[in-house]
Write an enzyme that holds these catalytic residues in place. Structure first.
Site, short mmCIF file in Angstrom:
data_model
loop_
_atom_site.label_atom_id
_atom_site.label_comp_id
_atom_site.label_asym_id
_atom_site.label_seq_id
_atom_site.Cartn_x
_atom_site.Cartn_y
_atom_site.Cartn_z
N GLY A 243 61.84 46.80 55.25
CA GLY A 243 63.17 47.32 54.93
C GLY A 243 64.12 47.11 56.08
O GLY A 243 65.01 47.93 56.34
N ALA A 244 63.96 45.99 56.79
CA ALA A 244 64.64 45.77 58.07
C ALA A 244 66.08 45.31 57.94
O ALA A 244 66.81 45.27 58.94
CB ALA A 244 63.86 44.73 58.89
N GLY B 262 69.03 40.63 63.79
CA GLY B 262 68.55 41.33 64.97
C GLY B 262 67.06 41.23 65.20
O GLY B 262 66.56 41.74 66.20
N VAL C 249 57.74 44.08 49.31
CA VAL C 249 56.68 44.90 49.89
C VAL C 249 55.66 45.37 48.86
O VAL C 249 54.58 45.85 49.22
CB VAL C 249 57.25 46.12 50.64
CG1 VAL C 249 58.09 45.68 51.82
CG2 VAL C 249 58.02 47.05 49.72
N SER D 284 60.81 61.72 53.34
CA SER D 284 62.10 62.36 53.06
C SER D 284 61.94 63.86 53.06
O SER D 284 60.86 64.38 52.73
CB SER D 284 62.63 61.90 51.70
OG SER D 284 63.73 62.69 51.28
N TYR E 236 61.53 60.13 43.00
CA TYR E 236 61.71 59.83 44.42
C TYR E 236 60.92 60.81 45.28
O TYR E 236 60.19 60.42 46.19
CB TYR E 236 63.20 59.89 44.76
CG TYR E 236 63.52 59.58 46.21
CD1 TYR E 236 63.61 58.26 46.65
CD2 TYR E 236 63.76 60.59 47.12
CE1 TYR E 236 63.91 57.96 47.97
CE2 TYR E 236 64.06 60.31 48.45
CZ TYR E 236 64.14 59.00 48.87
OH TYR E 236 64.45 58.71 50.17
N ALA E 237 61.04 62.11 44.99
CA ALA E 237 60.34 63.13 45.76
C ALA E 237 58.83 62.98 45.62
O ALA E 237 58.08 63.20 46.58
CB ALA E 237 60.78 64.52 45.31
N ALA E 238 58.36 62.60 44.43
CA ALA E 238 56.93 62.40 44.22
C ALA E 238 56.41 61.25 45.08
O ALA E 238 55.34 61.35 45.70
CB ALA E 238 56.64 62.15 42.75
N GLU F 46 51.61 63.76 62.10
CA GLU F 46 52.77 64.65 62.18
C GLU F 46 53.92 64.12 61.34
O GLU F 46 54.06 62.92 61.12
CB GLU F 46 53.23 64.80 63.63
CG GLU F 46 52.22 65.47 64.54
CD GLU F 46 52.04 66.94 64.21
OE1 GLU F 46 52.91 67.51 63.52
OE2 GLU F 46 51.03 67.52 64.65
#
Length: 240
Positions: free
Chosen positions: A19-20, A49, A58, A136, A149-151, A230
């Site tokens: 996702g660059a 860059g 992906v 997220s 999205y949350a899943a 983490e």
């Protein structure tokens, strides 16, 4: 740091970022490049860059593996990998098609799985490496209209923590960053996350910036040697 503490990937090492081409991914590329890293970028679009940019979907495991191998051959062994590639859409559960549900999981969770499997064998063999995934705050707090999205983002947290436990004994660290709403093109100008009414609910009263998220990623890679499984939460106080 004690002599037995794991060493962070060296500045000037090689990182792969998916996702660059834009948003948080582009900010991560710029941040790592400024810190002396050589960066291979994976995206459907050309990634500015980067020392090497590879056009890849992906969700295609074989294509991601081939892209990582090409970056390894051009830039050297991969010391760090950052999985950023993703997309965002809002819809009530009753309107989410099976295709939309599957695509959300394939891009976010599948993209992380494909990148991880491509870099891990060499990291484990060397006994060093760092993987960072972008999840997220919605993975923790949920959101109206954000179920698929949350899943997908929640699944990333489970994957990260499980993989971290698996490879930590080989001094490969796996962690995640869970941003709140961030000022990137993923949020449309009329997004409810940009509305003044929403921003007023945040303790700092503004969206995060891609650069702030990238700073968290760089810290986990370069300095967070005690961080395993983490989840850093740069979310403007949206979830405390």
């Amino acid at each position: 740091m004690s002599p037995d503490s794991p060493q962070p990937p060296r500045a000037g090492g090689v990182a792969v970022v998916s996702g660059a081409a834009s948003g948080i991914g582009a900010a991560v590329v710029a941040m790592l490049a400024a810190h002396g890293w050589r960066v291979g970028g994976l995206d459907l679009l050309a990634s500015a860059g980067c020392d090497m940019s590879v056009a890849v979907d992906v969700t295609d495991a074989a294509a991601v593996a081939a892209a990582v191998e090409a970056i390894r051959g051009e830039l050297g062994p991969v010391d760090a990998a950052v999985s950023v590639a993703g997309h965002y859409a809002m819809a009530p559960v009753s309107d989410i098609t099976l295709e939309q549900w599957t695509r959300m999981l394939r891009v976010h969770l599948g993209g992380l799985r494909n990148l991880s499997r491509s870099v891990l064998p060499a990291m484990v063999d060397r006994g060093a490496g760092s993987i960072v995934a972008i999840t997220s705050e919605l993975a923790v707090g949920g959101g109206d209209g954000d179920a698929h999205y949350a899943a997908a983002k929640g699944a990333i947290i489970g994957f990260v923590r499980s993989l971290a436990a698996e490879v930590a004994p080989r001094d490969v660290r796996v962690n995640a960053v869970a941003p709140g709403p961030t000022d990137t093109p993923l949020l449309a100008p009329d997004s409810p996350w940009r509305a003044a009414e929403y921003l007023e609910t945040l303790p700092i009263r503004r969206l995060g910036s891609p650069e702030e998220v990238a700073r968290c990623v760089a810290w986990l890679i370069e300095e967070g040697t005690f961080c395993v499984g983490e989840i850093l939460n740069p979310n403007a106080g949206a979830v405390i």
